[in-house]
Design a protein around this motif. Structure first.
Motif, short mmCIF file in Angstrom:
data_model
loop_
_atom_site.label_atom_id
_atom_site.label_comp_id
_atom_site.label_asym_id
_atom_site.label_seq_id
_atom_site.Cartn_x
_atom_site.Cartn_y
_atom_site.Cartn_z
N LYS A 28 10.35 -4.45 10.14
CA LYS A 28 9.34 -5.49 9.92
C LYS A 28 9.88 -6.87 10.32
CE LYS A 28 6.60 -3.21 6.42
NZ LYS A 28 7.21 -1.90 6.60
N LEU A 29 11.17 -7.04 10.24
CA LEU A 29 11.77 -8.32 10.61
C LEU A 29 12.18 -8.37 12.08
CD1 LEU A 29 14.02 -8.84 7.45
CD2 LEU A 29 11.78 -9.84 7.90
N GLU A 50 -1.37 -10.86 10.62
CA GLU A 50 -0.83 -11.96 11.42
C GLU A 50 -1.28 -13.31 10.88
OE1 GLU A 50 -1.63 -11.34 15.56
OE2 GLU A 50 -0.44 -9.50 15.62
N ILE A 52 -1.76 -13.98 7.75
CA ILE A 52 -0.90 -14.22 6.59
C ILE A 52 0.54 -14.03 7.09
CG2 ILE A 52 -0.44 -13.62 4.19
CD1 ILE A 52 -3.12 -12.10 4.18
N PHE A 53 1.03 -15.00 7.83
CA PHE A 53 2.27 -14.87 8.59
C PHE A 53 3.50 -14.54 7.75
CE2 PHE A 53 1.92 -19.25 7.33
CZ PHE A 53 3.21 -19.60 6.97
N TRP A 54 3.47 -14.87 6.46
CA TRP A 54 4.65 -14.65 5.62
C TRP A 54 4.65 -13.27 4.96
CZ3 TRP A 54 2.84 -13.54 0.85
CH2 TRP A 54 1.58 -14.04 0.50
N LEU A 55 3.53 -12.54 5.04
CA LEU A 55 3.41 -11.29 4.29
C LEU A 55 4.37 -10.20 4.76
CD1 LEU A 55 1.96 -9.73 2.07
CD2 LEU A 55 0.28 -9.03 3.77
N PRO A 57 7.18 -10.36 6.65
CA PRO A 57 8.60 -10.65 6.37
C PRO A 57 8.93 -10.49 4.89
CG PRO A 57 7.73 -12.29 7.87
CD PRO A 57 6.56 -11.46 7.41
N LEU A 58 8.01 -10.86 4.00
CA LEU A 58 8.24 -10.68 2.56
C LEU A 58 8.33 -9.20 2.21
CD1 LEU A 58 8.48 -11.78 -0.34
CD2 LEU A 58 5.97 -11.72 -0.44
#
Length: 130
Positions: A28-29, A50, A52-55, A57-58
């Motif tokens: 995912k990263l 996309e 929710i750009f931080w989802l 990577p979290l």
């Protein structure tokens, strides 16, 4: 002898479980695993992710941390709790959108392993529920 064999089998299962989540989180990263051609529904879902750009990577970070914690017996109880929300999301996604027999099988087995470790460590959670 039987107890040692049981612990070795449990460790191997937890090691494989943890490594699968570490690999999924790293992907995912770093995006290194090839994907099948997504369906239109999956494309719509990926477009939402996309936005929710931080989802992702979290989720990837939680998978890596949870996978690492799950491998080691001393931190396995915490790892089982950390990975549970991600595991529930995977099961819901696979059984509602993906519906591939292979995905359902893998998600089902991983979910059962996660439940097994939660039940196996239930004594450690009692203090949280007081």
């Amino acid at each position: 002898m039987k107890n040692i064999t049981h612990e070795i089998i449990k460790f191997i299962i937890c090691l494989l479980f943890g490594l699968m989540f570490i690999n999924a989180g790293l992907d995912k990263l770093l995006h290194y695993m090839p994907m099948e051609k997504p369906t239109p529904e999956q494309m719509e879902l990926f477009a939402a992710f996309e936005k929710i750009f931080w989802l992702m990577p979290l989720v990837g970070a939680v998978e890596i941390v949870g996978g690492l914690l799950f491998i080691f017996p001393k931190t396995r109880a915490l790892g089982a709790i950390v990975i549970l929300p991600v595991m529930i999301g995977i099961v819901i996604h696979v059984f509602t959108m993906d519906k591939s027999p292979m995905g359902m099988s893998i998600a089902g087995v991983l979910f059962l392993i996660n439940l097994w470790m939660l039940i196996d460590n239930k004594e450690k959670y009692k203090a949280l529920l007081k």
